[in-house]
Design an enzyme around this catalytic site. Structure first.
Site, PDB file in Angstrom:
ATOM      1  N   CYS A  84      32.305  41.480  46.411  1.00  0.00           N
ATOM      2  CA  CYS A  84      32.920  40.492  45.507  1.00  0.00           C
ATOM      3  C   CYS A  84      32.902  39.042  46.006  1.00  0.00           C
ATOM      4  O   CYS A  84      32.336  38.157  45.360  1.00  0.00           O
ATOM      5  CB  CYS A  84      34.367  40.882  45.222  1.00  0.00           C
ATOM      6  SG  CYS A  84      34.626  42.582  44.702  1.00  0.00           S
ATOM      7  N   HIS A 155      39.194  34.690  43.878  1.00  0.00           N
ATOM      8  CA  HIS A 155      38.413  35.034  45.055  1.00  0.00           C
ATOM      9  C   HIS A 155      37.596  33.814  45.464  1.00  0.00           C
ATOM     10  O   HIS A 155      37.270  32.984  44.625  1.00  0.00           O
ATOM     11  CB  HIS A 155      37.476  36.208  44.770  1.00  0.00           C
ATOM     12  CG  HIS A 155      37.701  37.380  45.682  1.00  0.00           C
ATOM     13  ND1 HIS A 155      37.089  38.601  45.506  1.00  0.00           N
ATOM     14  CD2 HIS A 155      38.471  37.535  46.793  1.00  0.00           C
ATOM     15  CE1 HIS A 155      37.464  39.452  46.452  1.00  0.00           C
ATOM     16  NE2 HIS A 155      38.306  38.820  47.243  1.00  0.00           N
TER      17      HIS A 155
END
Length: 549
Positions: A84, A155
């Site tokens: 990710c 993120h």
């Protein structure tokens, strides 16, 4: 690209595109951009054949994403980083992890070797977050008057406010999937579903999402969920907690409604948390799949299938909002024709919940199952519908220059922020099938990630005959693997394993030396040997010659 000829593509595009460009010129037009990114959605996880060379799921249903593919261009060689955080960092900066403003190679750290495993290399210490000095894609698009928004997964940055303070996000709804609430005086953490906090009422982790956190009621079900249902019964949801995926969809739809009434274009970055573990779909969709027999030997888990379709229905709601922003049933206010939509995933599927066959392995690895994902671009009047590009490789780093070119924005000064990616806009416009200047992709991992990844570097190379090859170099034992992806999509036959031909050796030498040059140019870190503290060396020039018998 599945076309009769380049001439056929150009004849299709030239007239409408020239007229369209004239309209844009006359109105100082710049397209809106919506970038939708799934989390852990594998290459075979949608039912469309366009994105996966016909390998789409025969169990999971994704009619809205499939329709998007029919309306736009799909790329079958679309790639990411292995998990990710590094993918998101590359997308937002246009840089490989080796970029000076990036430095994010893995989620968490590079010191993630399996417990008890003896490792000969001390890993590189990576950045965990983008540097404040980076010039993000948001900032670059803002130079052309774009309003920017972030909806979804937090993120590549440490705190929600950093999206605004140094990435240039105007409307910041970045958040985590975990919601912490105080329930009857006890702290409770929940994933994906809203919670009722003693003092705050129904909440998600970001306060801006609170207006969308109330449980499902009959009005919401009738107006929002019924129009996109597909064999599921949304009435089962009345009175139950709202799913984060639906709430994010609500916020995006409201944003589209608001921005459709403004003069300036917008860029909406929508990184969903679906379909990342924990696999917690909406109950009505899971009920549907529990009664559906799978016709796909790879895919049979009802909860994962339901999660995929929840993502798909939310994508459908976003696409519908472009057709009818104010939701009154009249599409005269539609902005779909003025909007580029991109659909992508941040890495390959996570085996267990799903199966990436015919690709090898899963998220976290540099085999195709970990890196290869669905990719769709739709831009009416510019991108020919229902086209499939089976030649050009595209990576997360390429979105930055592609979107900048479409928006008419200049890339940052390379002295300040160098962009590694290449714009694929000429392909989207139908001018070329592939870029001659872009036939290489690189990955570099100077550390460990349980059993899935170890110190290694990889090059994907499209040879002059449009055959795709991938070469692995492992630092611990100086070993190589070489695969022809065009003929061996499952990476089952290491071409260097048994008496390779001179032709294969020559190709491996070319790829090795290209990889070595890239590593040197990027000053890529490799870690140090534990035995003596010395830097681990790059692959030797012509190092694959050891395979000559």
């Amino acid at each position: 690209m599945k076309i009769l000829s380049k001439i056929a593509v150009l004849s299709f595009l030239i007239t409408p595109l020239s007229a369209y460009c004239q309209i844009k010129k006359d109105t100082n037009f710049k397209p809106n951009i919506i970038f939708i990114m799934a989390d852990d959605l594998g290459w075979t996880d949608i039912s469309s054949p366009n994105t996966s060379l016909g390998n789409g799921s025969k169990y999971y249903e994704s009619p809205n994403i499939d329709k998007l593919a029919e309306q736009g261009m799909s790329f079958t060689y679309a790639y990411t980083q292995q998990n990710c955080q590094p993918t998101r960092a590359s997308l937002l900066t246009g840089q490989y992890p080796t970029g000076s403003q990036n430095g994010i190679y893995n989620v968490g750290s590079l010191k993630r070797a399996s417990k008890g495993v003896v490792t000969p290399i001390t890993p590189h210490v990576q950045n965990n977050y983008l540097k404040e000095s980076c010039i993000s894609i948001f900032e670059t698009l803002k130079t052309e008057g774009y309003h920017t928004a972030w909806f979804g997964k937090l993120h590549a940055i440490k705190k929600e406010e950093h999206a605004t303070s140094y990435l240039g996000v105007d409307y910041n709804l970045s958040l985590r999937k975990e919601t912490n609430a105080t329930v009857n005086g006890v702290k409770v953490k929940n994933e994906f579903f809203a919670q009722e906090d003693d003092d705050k009422g129904w909440i998600f982790s970001n306060e801006k999402l609170k207006p969308y956190a109330k449980p499902y009621d009959s009005t919401y079900i009738y107006n929002v969920l019924e129009p996109v249902k597909n064999g599921n019964n949304p009435q089962l949801l009345e009175g139950t907690p709202k799913h984060l995926t639906d709430a994010l969809g609500d916020a995006v739809v409201d944003y589209i409604k608001d921005r459709s009434q403004k003069d300036s274009p917008f860029f909406a970055y929508i990184p969903f948390h679906a379909v990342h573990v924990s696999i917690l779909p909406r109950p009505d969709l899971e009920t549907k799949y529990k009664t559906k027999a799978s016709q796909d030997p790879r895919h049979s888990k009802a909860n994962y299938a339901a999660f995929v379709e929840l993502l798909d229905q939310t994508v459908g709601r976003i696409l519908n909002a472009l057709e009818d922003p104010n939701g009154d049933g009249n599409t005269k206010d539609r902005i779909s024709e003025n909007t580029l939509v991109v659909f992508y995933s941040d890495n390959g599927g996570f085996m267990g919940p799903t199966d990436n066959t015919p690709l090898r392995l899963r998220k976290g690895t540099y085999y195709e199952g970990g890196l290869r994902v669905p990719l769709i671009f739709r831009y009416p009047g510019v991108i020919k519908p229902n086209t499939v590009n089976t030649t050009q490789e595209v990576h997360a780093i390429d979105f930055y220059p592609t979107l900048a070119e479409i928006a008419g924005a200049k890339l940052p000064n390379p002295q300040t922020h160098e962009v590694d990616g290449k714009s694929v806009s000429p392909i989207l416009r139908g001018e070329v099938e592939a870029l001659s200047s872009k036939n290489e992709l690189f990955w570099h991992f100077p550390g460990y990630m349980d059993i899935r990844n170890m110190p290694q570097s990889v090059i994907h190379y499209r040879h002059s005959n449009n055959q795709h090859y991938k070469l692995f170099y492992r630092y611990e034992d100086e070993s190589y693997e070489l695969y022809n992806l065009s003929n061996d999509i499952g990476e089952t036959n290491n071409l260097l394993e048994v008496s390779p031909s001179l032709e294969i050796l020559d190709l491996a030498l070319i790829m090795n030396n290209k990889l070595r040059t890239w590593l040197i140019t990027k000053n890529a870190p490799t870690g140090t040997w534990k035995k003596n503290g010395e830097k681990v060396p790059y692959p030797l020039k012509n190092g694959v010659k050891k395979y000559v018998k």
